[in-house]
Design a protein around this motif. Structure first.
Motif, PDB file in Angstrom:
ATOM      1  N   ARG A 188     -24.102  -4.563  -1.313  1.00  0.00           N
ATOM      2  CA  ARG A 188     -24.307  -3.232  -0.719  1.00  0.00           C
ATOM      3  C   ARG A 188     -23.182  -2.267  -1.042  1.00  0.00           C
ATOM      4  NH1 ARG A 188     -25.135  -5.483   4.845  1.00  0.00           N
ATOM      5  NH2 ARG A 188     -27.000  -6.688   4.536  1.00  0.00           N
ATOM      6  N   ARG A 189     -21.965  -2.778  -1.063  1.00  0.00           N
ATOM      7  CA  ARG A 189     -20.809  -1.895  -1.240  1.00  0.00           C
ATOM      8  C   ARG A 189     -20.462  -1.629  -2.695  1.00  0.00           C
ATOM      9  NH1 ARG A 189     -18.094  -4.867   3.568  1.00  0.00           N
ATOM     10  NH2 ARG A 189     -18.954  -3.620   5.242  1.00  0.00           N
ATOM     11  N   SER A 190     -20.832  -2.544  -3.599  1.00  0.00           N
ATOM     12  CA  SER A 190     -20.379  -2.374  -4.976  1.00  0.00           C
ATOM     13  C   SER A 190     -21.353  -2.907  -6.016  1.00  0.00           C
ATOM     14  CB  SER A 190     -19.027  -3.075  -5.150  1.00  0.00           C
ATOM     15  OG  SER A 190     -18.571  -2.992  -6.458  1.00  0.00           O
ATOM     16  N   THR A 232      -9.488   0.870   4.276  1.00  0.00           N
ATOM     17  CA  THR A 232      -9.756   0.829   5.719  1.00  0.00           C
ATOM     18  C   THR A 232     -11.099   1.454   6.081  1.00  0.00           C
ATOM     19  OG1 THR A 232      -8.465   2.850   5.990  1.00  0.00           O
ATOM     20  CG2 THR A 232      -7.326   0.761   6.384  1.00  0.00           C
ATOM     21  N   ASN A 233     -11.703   2.198   5.159  1.00  0.00           N
ATOM     22  CA  ASN A 233     -13.043   2.754   5.372  1.00  0.00           C
ATOM     23  C   ASN A 233     -14.132   1.824   4.843  1.00  0.00           C
ATOM     24  OD1 ASN A 233     -12.056   5.141   6.541  1.00  0.00           O
ATOM     25  ND2 ASN A 233     -11.646   5.974   4.499  1.00  0.00           N
ATOM     26  N   ARG A 234     -13.749   0.616   4.464  1.00  0.00           N
ATOM     27  CA  ARG A 234     -14.652  -0.411   3.932  1.00  0.00           C
ATOM     28  C   ARG A 234     -15.252  -0.030   2.578  1.00  0.00           C
ATOM     29  NH1 ARG A 234     -18.050  -2.414   9.022  1.00  0.00           N
ATOM     30  NH2 ARG A 234     -19.304  -3.174   7.304  1.00  0.00           N
ATOM     31  N   LYS A 235     -14.561   0.837   1.846  1.00  0.00           N
ATOM     32  CA  LYS A 235     -14.991   1.220   0.498  1.00  0.00           C
ATOM     33  C   LYS A 235     -14.308   0.289  -0.502  1.00  0.00           C
ATOM     34  CE  LYS A 235     -15.046   5.042  -2.728  1.00  0.00           C
ATOM     35  NZ  LYS A 235     -13.980   5.127  -3.702  1.00  0.00           N
ATOM     36  N   LEU A 277      -4.567   1.246  -7.004  1.00  0.00           N
ATOM     37  CA  LEU A 277      -4.342   1.108  -5.559  1.00  0.00           C
ATOM     38  C   LEU A 277      -3.208   2.022  -5.128  1.00  0.00           C
ATOM     39  CD1 LEU A 277      -4.527  -2.706  -4.693  1.00  0.00           C
ATOM     40  CD2 LEU A 277      -6.256  -0.956  -4.372  1.00  0.00           C
ATOM     41  N   LYS A 278      -3.505   2.902  -4.217  1.00  0.00           N
ATOM     42  CA  LYS A 278      -2.490   3.786  -3.646  1.00  0.00           C
ATOM     43  C   LYS A 278      -1.794   3.045  -2.504  1.00  0.00           C
ATOM     44  CE  LYS A 278      -5.030   8.049  -4.637  1.00  0.00           C
ATOM     45  NZ  LYS A 278      -5.890   7.533  -5.641  1.00  0.00           N
ATOM     46  N   PRO A 279      -0.586   3.424  -2.159  1.00  0.00           N
ATOM     47  CA  PRO A 279       0.076   2.773  -1.024  1.00  0.00           C
ATOM     48  C   PRO A 279      -0.779   2.904   0.242  1.00  0.00           C
ATOM     49  CG  PRO A 279       1.642   4.088  -2.248  1.00  0.00           C
ATOM     50  CD  PRO A 279       0.279   4.402  -2.813  1.00  0.00           C
ATOM     51  N   GLY A 280      -0.935   1.800   0.948  1.00  0.00           N
ATOM     52  CA  GLY A 280      -1.717   1.837   2.175  1.00  0.00           C
ATOM     53  C   GLY A 280      -2.184   0.462   2.608  1.00  0.00           C
ATOM     54  N   ASP A 281      -3.076   0.462   3.591  1.00  0.00           N
ATOM     55  CA  ASP A 281      -3.622  -0.772   4.146  1.00  0.00           C
ATOM     56  C   ASP A 281      -4.952  -1.092   3.483  1.00  0.00           C
ATOM     57  OD1 ASP A 281      -1.481  -1.040   5.908  1.00  0.00           O
ATOM     58  OD2 ASP A 281      -2.458   0.209   7.421  1.00  0.00           O
ATOM     59  N   TYR A 282      -5.130  -2.381   3.184  1.00  0.00           N
ATOM     60  CA  TYR A 282      -6.333  -2.856   2.507  1.00  0.00           C
ATOM     61  C   TYR A 282      -6.778  -4.171   3.120  1.00  0.00           C
ATOM     62  CZ  TYR A 282      -5.201   0.616  -1.020  1.00  0.00           C
ATOM     63  OH  TYR A 282      -4.942   1.793  -1.660  1.00  0.00           O
TER      64      TYR A 282
END
Length: 176
Positions: free
Chosen positions: A87-89, A53-56, A124-129
């Motif tokens: 840019r990100r990766s 969610t932080n665009r990482k 991947l940890k539990p969460g929103d992606y």
């Protein structure tokens, strides 16, 4: 069966079997590259990744680009045209990335399949992606599509988005 244990309790033999089901969550991404009727056609470079969610970027799933050329690394020259991914990766990676990079694909539907224990998804940890698919084509355009999802999931997920120029239908399917 993962474990087999034998216990002897006062002349009675107890057999304990512990079976561990492997995590069977499957993630499938389908990417359609449309057939374009243009005078000079080049296959698009495509990057598929998962960001938080932080665009990482948390997982690079696929990068399709020109792997062969007259000189070593010639195809990497155009990877910065995948602007968001680069840019990100991309600029911090040593290319080609084993198991991630592959040759450009022709027009048609292409499917990527991953099990939850795949090294790209295992962290991947539990969460929103967000699943992000970016395409750029020489003498063509750029397009970026996104599909939000939650990981892991308790029920099946089927999501689809459609591109307008460089990408056709893109779908995400997650089955627990």
């Amino acid at each position: 069966m993962k474990y087999l244990c034998l216990f002897f309790l006062s002349s009675v033999c107890v057999l304990a079997v512990t079976a561990s089901e492997p995590d069977s969550t499957k993630l499938e991404v389908s990417v359609e590259i449309p057939q374009l009727n243009v005078s000079e056609y080049h296959r698009p470079y495509v990057a598929v990744w998962v960001q938080d969610t932080n665009r990482k970027v948390v997982a690079n799933l696929a990068v399709w680009y020109q792997l062969t050329g007259k000189t070593e690394g010639e195809g990497t020259k155009w990877l910065p045209d995948l602007r968001q991914w680069w840019r990100r990766s991309g600029r911090s990676l040593e290319l080609p990335v084993d198991g991630v990079c592959g040759a450009t694909r022709p027009a048609g539907k292409h499917t990527l399949q991953f099990a939850s224990n795949d090294k790209r998804l295992a962290s991947l940890k539990p969460g929103d992606y967000v699943l992000v698919i970016e395409a750029a084509r020489e003498v063509g355009g750029r397009e970026l599509l996104q599909i939000p999802f939650t990981w892991p999931t308790k029920s099946s997920i089927e999501e689809e988005v459609a591109g307008e120029t460089e990408l056709g239908k893109v779908s995400l399917s997650i089955t627990p």
